[in-house]
Design an enzyme around this catalytic site. Structure first.
Site, PDB file in Angstrom:
ATOM      1  N   GLU A 228       0.764  -1.034   0.153  1.00 42.09           N
ATOM      2  CA  GLU A 228       0.069   0.106   0.068  1.00 42.09           C
ATOM      3  C   GLU A 228       0.805   1.121  -0.117  1.00 42.09           C
ATOM      4  OE1 GLU A 228      -2.036   3.486   1.937  1.00 42.09           O
ATOM      5  OE2 GLU A 228      -0.261   2.224   2.537  1.00 42.09           O
TER       6      GLU A 228
ATOM      7  N   ASP B 289     -14.201  -1.674  18.363  1.00 41.97           N
ATOM      8  CA  ASP B 289     -15.482  -2.061  18.455  1.00 41.97           C
ATOM      9  C   ASP B 289     -16.710  -1.654  17.238  1.00 41.97           C
ATOM     10  OD1 ASP B 289     -15.175  -3.360  20.718  1.00 41.97           O
ATOM     11  OD2 ASP B 289     -15.597  -1.801  22.173  1.00 41.97           O
TER      12      ASP B 289
END
Length: 486
Positions: A144, A292
């Site tokens: 990347e 989360d």
């Protein structure tokens, strides 16, 4: 919520992702870098060791993993692709992060943080026995830092059919910056800045992520699809995308410090692309919240049915399927006629003809490169090509997608063009790209248009290109033609 997305009556709640577990992965990546010259960069042993570490974690819990190799800059690079068994393989939700670092340091925030966070979410899928409607796929990209090389290789080497199966892509690049912001990719372009909205469905991804952060009382701000991370190749081919970002070399403003805390006037990540991007260069709260949020987004979106739905017809042009000169057209071009072929790269200051977008073949105006850029371009007027007959279903939303380019030099004008039409009981123009008196380099773009007006009909796709300017150099191409029903 866009009508194309149908939420089930109940969605299983995502598990809490242990930040301790995520940081344990970061510790392993730091150890790998330390043992391999201080980095995990493309072409260096630390990167392959990082791939092997992630692969081992996934193999142990039942993922099907594939290591995809490619070459860039004289070195071998690797992507790791992991599929969780089950779910609709024609409706793939993919989550990705780049695993490589720069050569200057171990890259623990950039992008060990995103890589470790999606790894722990992938492990949580196995640990909880999550069985979503959509098929789950995860990707860890190589190179990347050299310009999205790994993710571009992956997308470009998918067949048109396999590409159409990926109905959403989630990207996480730097999610634990030490002076963090809480940025969400602006899928609907509500910020009205930069490059515009993502493909249809990107706004839905943004909504889900923003909804999670709102639920925990953390304000978010948009960040543009500016092409700096691995969502770029996906949105370039029309795949909806989204994700989060905690900031890189940019400076946190006073307003942002008021919003999120931290230090105004300092970089979001003072160790961006530096040797100090170590395991101490992480904000645990940001890492925990983003981990989360990743799980919440996967659990929510994987339990939904997404566009584009059922594939009706696809042609990547790798085999001859019956495209011919349009018998109803009046072709006048003396060279550069449309053909299904393997195009040779040509350039005259700017690239005017490219290799096929995927595979080895496309529809192109004069495939052979010839002795010069203008040897086999469109000359003398119009050239046409027509698809075989395609029978469309009588119901649902029908979408035609394809890739294309029109290139020309500054001797062009608005009289030159590329045009795509759909012909059934009537004929509708779905794309027109006009020339101009300026250099336009060949660059693959994508189009996606609603053709539901032709439902139940037998149609053909008509493509024509024109050199109607004096002494102009014009080239055009079409690839990866897909019709879907949703």
């Amino acid at each position: 919520m866009p009508a194309a997305w149908q939420a089930p009556a109940q969605i299983a709640a995502a598990p809490d992702i242990s930040v301790t577990a995520v940081k344990a992965h970061l510790t392993q990546l730091q150890s790998i870098a330390t043992a391999n010259g201080g980095n995990r960069a493309h072409g260096r042993p630390g990167f392959l060791a990082s791939i092997n570490y992630v692969k081992g974690q996934l193999d142990a819990v039942g993922y099907t993993t594939v290591v995809q190799s490619f070459t860039y800059g004289g070195s071998t690079g690797y992507n790791l692709i992991a599929d969780w068994p089950g779910g609709d393989v024609n409706d793939v939700l993919m989550t990705g992060a780049h695993l490589d670092s720069v050569t200057a340091g171990p890259g623990i925030n950039d992008n060990g943080s995103g890589s470790a966070a999606i790894l722990q979410s992938a492990l949580a899928v196995a640990q909880t026995g999550f069985a979503p409607d959509r098929h789950l796929r995860f990707g860890w990209w190589g190179a990347e830092e050299q310009g999205l090389r790994g993710s571009t290789y992956y997308v470009n080497n998918l067949s048109a059919a396999a590409r159409a199966q990926i109905t959403g892509y989630l990207n996480f690049d730097m999610v634990g910056s030490p002076n963090p912001g809480y940025f969400v990719y602006d899928g609907d372009n509500s910020d009205n800045t930069g490059s515009g909205p993502g493909p249809a469905g990107s706004a839905e991804i943004e909504d889900v992520i923003e909804g999670y952060f709102a639920g925990i009382g953390v304000p978010t701000r948009g960040t543009d699809f500016d092409g700096r991370s691995d969502y770029g190749p996906f949105i370039a081919v029309g795949i909806p995308a989204g994700g989060t970002f905690t900031g890189a070399e940019g400076t946190k403003t006073s307003a942002q410090a008021t919003l999120w805390g931290g230090t105004a006037g300092a970089r979001f990540d003072p160790c961006y692309h530096a040797s100090c991007d170590t395991s101490t260069n992480i904000n645990d709260t940001a890492l925990d919240r983003n981990s989360d949020a990743i799980a919440h987004t996967i659990w929510t979106l994987a339990a939904e049915t997404a566009t584009p739905g059922t594939q009706v017809w696809a042609d990547g042009l790798e085999t001859a399927t019956g495209w011919t000169t349009d018998p109803d057209a009046t072709d006048t071009a003396t060279s550069g006629a449309w053909e299904r072929g393997t195009p040779g790269a040509t350039s005259s200051g700017v690239a005017t003809q490219l290799a096929a977008r995927t595979g080895g073949y496309d529809l192109v105006t004069g495939a052979t490169a010839g002795s010069s850029a203008g040897a086999n371009d469109v000359d003398g007027g119009i050239t046409s090509v027509r698809s075989p007959a395609i029978t469309l279903p009588s119901s649902g939303t029908l979408t035609l997608s394809f890739a294309y380019y029109l290139s020309h030099l500054s001797n062009s004008s608005s009289a030159d063009y590329l045009r795509v039409r759909v012909a059934g009981s009537t004929t509708s123009t779905v794309l027109t790209v006009s020339g101009a008196a300026s250099d336009r380099a060949a660059s693959w773009a994508t189009a996606s248009v609603n053709i539901s007006a032709f439902a139940g009909q037998s149609v053909r796709i008509l493509v024509d290109a024109a050199d109607a300017s004096t002494a102009s150099l014009v080239e055009a191409a079409i690839d990866d033609v897909v019709i879907t029903q949703s």
